[in-house]
Design a protein around this motif. Structure first.
Motif, short mmCIF file in Angstrom:
data_model
loop_
_atom_site.label_atom_id
_atom_site.label_comp_id
_atom_site.label_asym_id
_atom_site.label_seq_id
_atom_site.Cartn_x
_atom_site.Cartn_y
_atom_site.Cartn_z
N ARG A 159 0.83 -1.20 0.00
CA ARG A 159 0.00 0.00 0.00
C ARG A 159 0.87 1.25 0.00
NH1 ARG A 159 -5.68 0.70 0.38
NH2 ARG A 159 -6.00 2.87 -0.09
N LEU A 308 -5.54 -2.90 3.11
CA LEU A 308 -6.69 -1.99 3.14
C LEU A 308 -6.58 -0.99 4.29
CD1 LEU A 308 -9.48 -4.61 2.47
CD2 LEU A 308 -8.72 -2.82 0.90
N ARG A 309 -7.02 0.20 4.05
CA ARG A 309 -7.05 1.21 5.10
C ARG A 309 -8.21 0.90 6.06
NH1 ARG A 309 -3.41 4.69 3.20
NH2 ARG A 309 -3.34 5.18 0.97
N GLU A 311 -10.69 2.55 7.05
CA GLU A 311 -12.02 2.94 6.61
C GLU A 311 -12.56 2.01 5.52
OE1 GLU A 311 -8.99 5.73 4.56
OE2 GLU A 311 -9.29 4.78 6.52
N ASP A 312 -11.66 1.19 4.93
CA ASP A 312 -12.09 0.26 3.87
C ASP A 312 -12.36 -1.13 4.40
OD1 ASP A 312 -11.75 2.24 1.98
OD2 ASP A 312 -9.68 1.69 1.55
N ALA A 315 -15.60 -3.14 3.73
CA ALA A 315 -16.00 -3.43 2.34
C ALA A 315 -14.81 -4.01 1.60
CB ALA A 315 -16.50 -2.17 1.67
N THR A 316 -14.34 -5.17 2.05
CA THR A 316 -13.06 -5.70 1.59
C THR A 316 -12.95 -5.77 0.08
OG1 THR A 316 -12.89 -6.99 3.62
CG2 THR A 316 -11.47 -7.63 1.79
N GLU A 318 -14.93 -4.70 -2.35
CA GLU A 318 -15.26 -3.46 -3.04
C GLU A 318 -14.13 -2.44 -2.94
OE1 GLU A 318 -17.08 -5.03 -0.89
OE2 GLU A 318 -18.90 -5.63 -1.95
N ALA A 319 -13.32 -2.52 -1.90
CA ALA A 319 -12.25 -1.53 -1.70
C ALA A 319 -10.95 -1.90 -2.40
CB ALA A 319 -11.99 -1.37 -0.20
#
Length: 370
Positions: A159, A308-309, A311-312, A315-316, A318-319
């Protein structure tokens, strides 16, 4: 397959040779080779230098079709900045503080492997002798915990890399894995067992799925659209990820494959590998099918949690970067191609071709179901 562990179990923590007070293996003046392995494409030699210091030398094999090169100066400088940010996050300082530990980047250096220097290689300085590729499926609880933790580290570091736009003056290097796949699809790499696999895969996939595979590979080499190209590792995998035996940090061998492009290529490359391992274990294929049970979904979720951040997190799928499932499917195809071309024929390749067909037919969706 080529970078998979053998059926024999691997110790949970890679152990260095017994080190006397002088800090060197007994009876050895300097360093000692502790592991050697590889294929016709690449040979790897791991040496121990005392005091928990190891070097990994990656030397081109007879089927290696290009020089091993370091990143450009600008890309190399960006990689060092990313590594510094990872170190800051781990120590609780800098702008990345509190983001969690990431895998440090071990940047390769050119090395001559003979007095004449005819076949150069790339050497990496790392804290361990064994990669996650061998530790994860070993059946040892400590090795599994080290591996899952290292995969979370890898997710965070990828990331960080993907937050760096490719805005350097030099052209973007090609993605070598996708390039090998396109050569194989087109028949431009007409090696014996690789060509045999190509004929088999073409038959098993049929015209529709063969066209889909071709289109996805061609699209992967094109410049990304919205968002532009970012800094990519180029070939992240469990075989490039080395945990410290103490469990305090991991390193990611980085340099030979660095490029710019869509972040889905990096993330999908690792998810495709884990999907292959999970599927092989379920179908009784290769070493993965002969070894002890492994919780691959937990390993993949650890990678995704790192990537993933916060906030994500809810919605694994989808993010994830668009195209991650396609990239993961391409990784499965590349590994099949590389095994046939650089290791040789194995009857399991017939069932791997069926796995590729199923994954393509589902638009790669199985690679994201964890």
């Amino acid at each position: 397959m080529a970078d998979r562990p053998q059926a024999a179990p691997v110790p949970s923590v890679p152990r260095a040779p017994a080190v006397p007070a002088a800090g060197r293996p007994a009876g050895v003046a300097g360093s000692v080779t502790v592991r050697e392995y590889g294929t016709r494409y690449l040979r790897i030699s791991v040496r121990y230098h005392g005091d928990a210091r190891f070097s990994w030398l990656r030397v081109p094999g007879p089927a290696h079709d290009r020089p091993q090169t370091a990143p450009s100066p600008a890309a190399g400088a960006a990689l060092r900045r990313v590594d510094a940010a990872v170190a800051d996050a781990a120590s609780g300082t800098g702008s990345g503080a509190g983001a969690g530990r990431g895998a440090r980047l071990a940047l390769g250096e050119r090395a001559a492997v003979s007095e004449s220097g005819e076949r150069g290689g790339v050497v990496y300085r790392v804290p361990g002798a064994v990669s996650v590729a061998r530790l994860l499926p070993s059946g040892d609880d400590t090795a599994y915990r080290l591996s899952v933790r290292a995969l979370a580290d890898l997710g965070r570091t990828l990331r960080q890399l993907h937050d760096v736009p490719w805005e350097f003056a030099e052209p973007v290097p090609p993605h070598h894995g996708v390039g090998r796949l396109l050569d194989w699809i087109s028949g431009a790499a007409p090696d014996g067992d690789g060509a045999r696999l190509r004929a088999l895969a073409h038959d098993r996939l049929g015209a529709r799925l063969w066209t889909r595979l071709t289109d996805w590979a061609v699209a992967a080499q094109e410049p990304p659209g919205r968002g532009g190209a970012v800094l990519l590792h180029g070939a992240p995998s469990t075989g490039w990820l080395v945990p410290s035996p103490a469990g305090d940090h991991s390193v990611l061998l980085t340099g030979e494959e660095v490029t710019g492009g869509d972040p889905a290529l990096d993330l999908g490359w690792v998810l495709g590998e884990l999907h292959e391992l999970r599927s092989a274990a379920a179908r009784g294929l290769g070493a993965a099918g002969q070894g002890p049970p492994v919780d691959y979904p937990a390993a993949a979720r650890s990678l995704l949690d790192g990537y993933l951040r916060k906030e994500d997190a809810a919605a694994t799928v989808e993010a994830l970067p668009p195209g991650t499932a396609r990239a993961a499917t391409l990784r499965l195809a590349v590994h099949m191609r590389d095994f046939a071309s650089f290791v040789g024929w194995h009857e399991d390749l017939r069932r791997y071709a069926d796995l590729l067909a199923e994954t393509l037919d589902a638009d790669g969706a199985p690679t994201l179901r964890w």
